[in-house]
Design a protein around this motif. Structure first.
Motif, PDB file in Angstrom:
ATOM      1  N   ARG A   1       0.827  -1.220   0.000  1.00  0.00           N
ATOM      2  CA  ARG A   1       0.000   0.000   0.000  1.00  0.00           C
ATOM      3  C   ARG A   1       0.855   1.261   0.000  1.00  0.00           C
ATOM      4  O   ARG A   1       0.394   2.340   0.375  1.00  0.00           O
ATOM      5  CB  ARG A   1      -0.961   0.031   1.190  1.00  0.00           C
TER       6      ARG A   1
ATOM      7  N   THR B   1       2.463   4.507  -1.336  1.00  0.00           N
ATOM      8  CA  THR B   1       1.824   5.464  -2.247  1.00  0.00           C
ATOM      9  C   THR B   1       2.807   6.495  -2.777  1.00  0.00           C
ATOM     10  O   THR B   1       3.637   7.019  -2.030  1.00  0.00           O
ATOM     11  CB  THR B   1       0.682   6.204  -1.507  1.00  0.00           C
TER      12      THR B   1
ATOM     13  N   THR C   1      -7.410  -0.877  -4.511  1.00  0.00           N
ATOM     14  CA  THR C   1      -6.399  -0.293  -3.620  1.00  0.00           C
ATOM     15  C   THR C   1      -6.170   1.174  -3.965  1.00  0.00           C
ATOM     16  O   THR C   1      -6.091   2.034  -3.080  1.00  0.00           O
ATOM     17  CB  THR C   1      -5.074  -1.075  -3.741  1.00  0.00           C
TER      18      THR C   1
ATOM     19  N   THR D   1      -7.082   4.503  -1.710  1.00  0.00           N
ATOM     20  CA  THR D   1      -5.999   5.445  -1.382  1.00  0.00           C
ATOM     21  C   THR D   1      -6.361   6.858  -1.821  1.00  0.00           C
ATOM     22  O   THR D   1      -6.078   7.839  -1.122  1.00  0.00           O
ATOM     23  CB  THR D   1      -4.685   4.996  -2.047  1.00  0.00           C
TER      24      THR D   1
ATOM     25  N   ARG E   1      -1.395   0.270   8.952  1.00  0.00           N
ATOM     26  CA  ARG E   1      -2.561  -0.201   8.197  1.00  0.00           C
ATOM     27  C   ARG E   1      -2.993  -1.578   8.696  1.00  0.00           C
ATOM     28  O   ARG E   1      -2.175  -2.519   8.744  1.00  0.00           O
ATOM     29  CB  ARG E   1      -2.223  -0.283   6.702  1.00  0.00           C
TER      30      ARG E   1
END
Length: 336
Positions: free
Chosen positions: A207, A209, A276, A280, A314
């Motif tokens: 995850r 980013t 995902t 986000t 997370r």
């Protein structure tokens, strides 16, 4: 048994009728000869020949029939039938939409062809003469009250404008399992008045980013900036990216050439295939709500938001942070 022809008489058939009448043939014989119902021939002949002195002219009969048909087509149904017109007016006065009026007509008069009309025909009737006093009153009874009707938009073509794109259907199954690092999902977030945008790329397993500041929304800028940011990463993190069908990814082959990453495209209107990335984007919107002009946000602000997201525990990754997962994957011996 030969099936009789249907539909309007042709000029050729009328010429045959004229010839056979000249030869004193009766209507039954004529009907059999031109393969038409006797009633069709009878109506056609009786319209013109009522006494022994009357003559049938194929050319004249055909011209009149054609003219009658065109005039009939040009007279709208609402103008032609007062009962239908009153019903439509009552519906509009009750603040019903044309679609509701058309639907109620089917409910209340299921077997009455006169009391049947489409909502599109009602709209055409209302907007036939938008400057006429009656039509102005009818337009004011509509929900939106627009003085002019916009032409309907052309349907989006089903064929993709992106050349050589590879469908998500061809993406290897192991990518779905999220066991391997280096597979990303990408998208654009659009700013105020569609005049600015940022790129968002999220790694599927960790995850992690990336928020990419863009000067423009065109494919050249996106290929340049996506490649630049992705190339800052260790090669183990650059395997594939799944993107939507936005035309801004038209230069996907350039990204592949510069980064070595394969690009897969999700199906149109299937945002869940990049879930995902969509989730986000929702987190990013907490910092940059809709209506934000991204051109007015400096690069340091984007970096700060990116760092907050990547250092945020997370649940889905065992309350680790995306940054921690990336560091662990980078130091893992299996990658060397």
């Amino acid at each position: 048994m030969v099936r009789k022809k249907t539909g309007r008489l042709t000029l050729k058939e009328r010429i045959q009728i004229e010839t056979l009448l000249t030869e004193k043939k009766n209507k039954s014989y004529i009907a059999i000869t031109i393969n038409r119902a006797r009633s069709t021939v009878t109506r056609e002949v009786n319209k013109w020949v009522q006494t022994d002195r009357d003559k049938y002219s194929a050319e004249l009969a055909h011209w009149c029939a054609k003219d009658d048909y065109l005039n009939k087509r040009n007279i709208d149904k609402i103008s032609k039938y007062p009962r239908l017109r009153i019903y439509v007016y009552r519906g509009l006065l009750s603040q019903w939409t044309p679609e509701q009026i058309a639907g109620r007509l089917k409910e209340e008069f299921p077997n009455d062809p006169i009391m049947s009309i489409s909502h599109e025909s009602i709209y055409r009737y209302i907007y036939a003469k938008p400057q006429a006093s009656l039509n102005k009153k009818l337009i004011k009874l509509l929900v939106r009250k627009k003085t002019r009707r916009r032409p309907s938009k052309k349907r989006r073509r089903t064929g993709s404008k992106i050349l050589n794109q590879v469908s998500i259907d061809l993406r290897p199954e192991h990518i779905n399992l999220r066991n391997e690092i280096g597979h990303w999902e990408g998208d654009l977030m659009i700013g105020k008045d569609q005049k600015s945008a940022i790129g968002t790329i999220v790694e599927r397993k960790s995850r992690y980013t990336l928020i990419i500041k863009l000067k423009a929304r065109n494919s050249k800028e996106i290929a340049k900036m996506f490649s630049k940011e992705l190339n800052k990463l260790d090669p183990i993190f650059k395997k594939s990216m799944t993107y939507d069908n936005g035309i801004e990814m038209a230069r996907h082959e350039t990204i592949t050439k510069k980064t070595g990453m394969k690009i897969y495209f999700a199906h149109p209107y299937s945002s869940w295939e990049r879930g995902t990335n969509e989730n986000t984007n929702g987190l990013i919107r907490r910092y940059l709500p809709k209506g934000t002009d991204f051109n007015k946000i400096d690069l340091n602000t984007f970096i700060e938001i990116q760092e907050k997201l990547n250092n945020r525990p997370r649940k889905i990754i065992g309350f680790k942070t995306p940054n921690e997962v990336m560091i662990k994957e980078q130091s893992c011996p299996k990658h060397f």
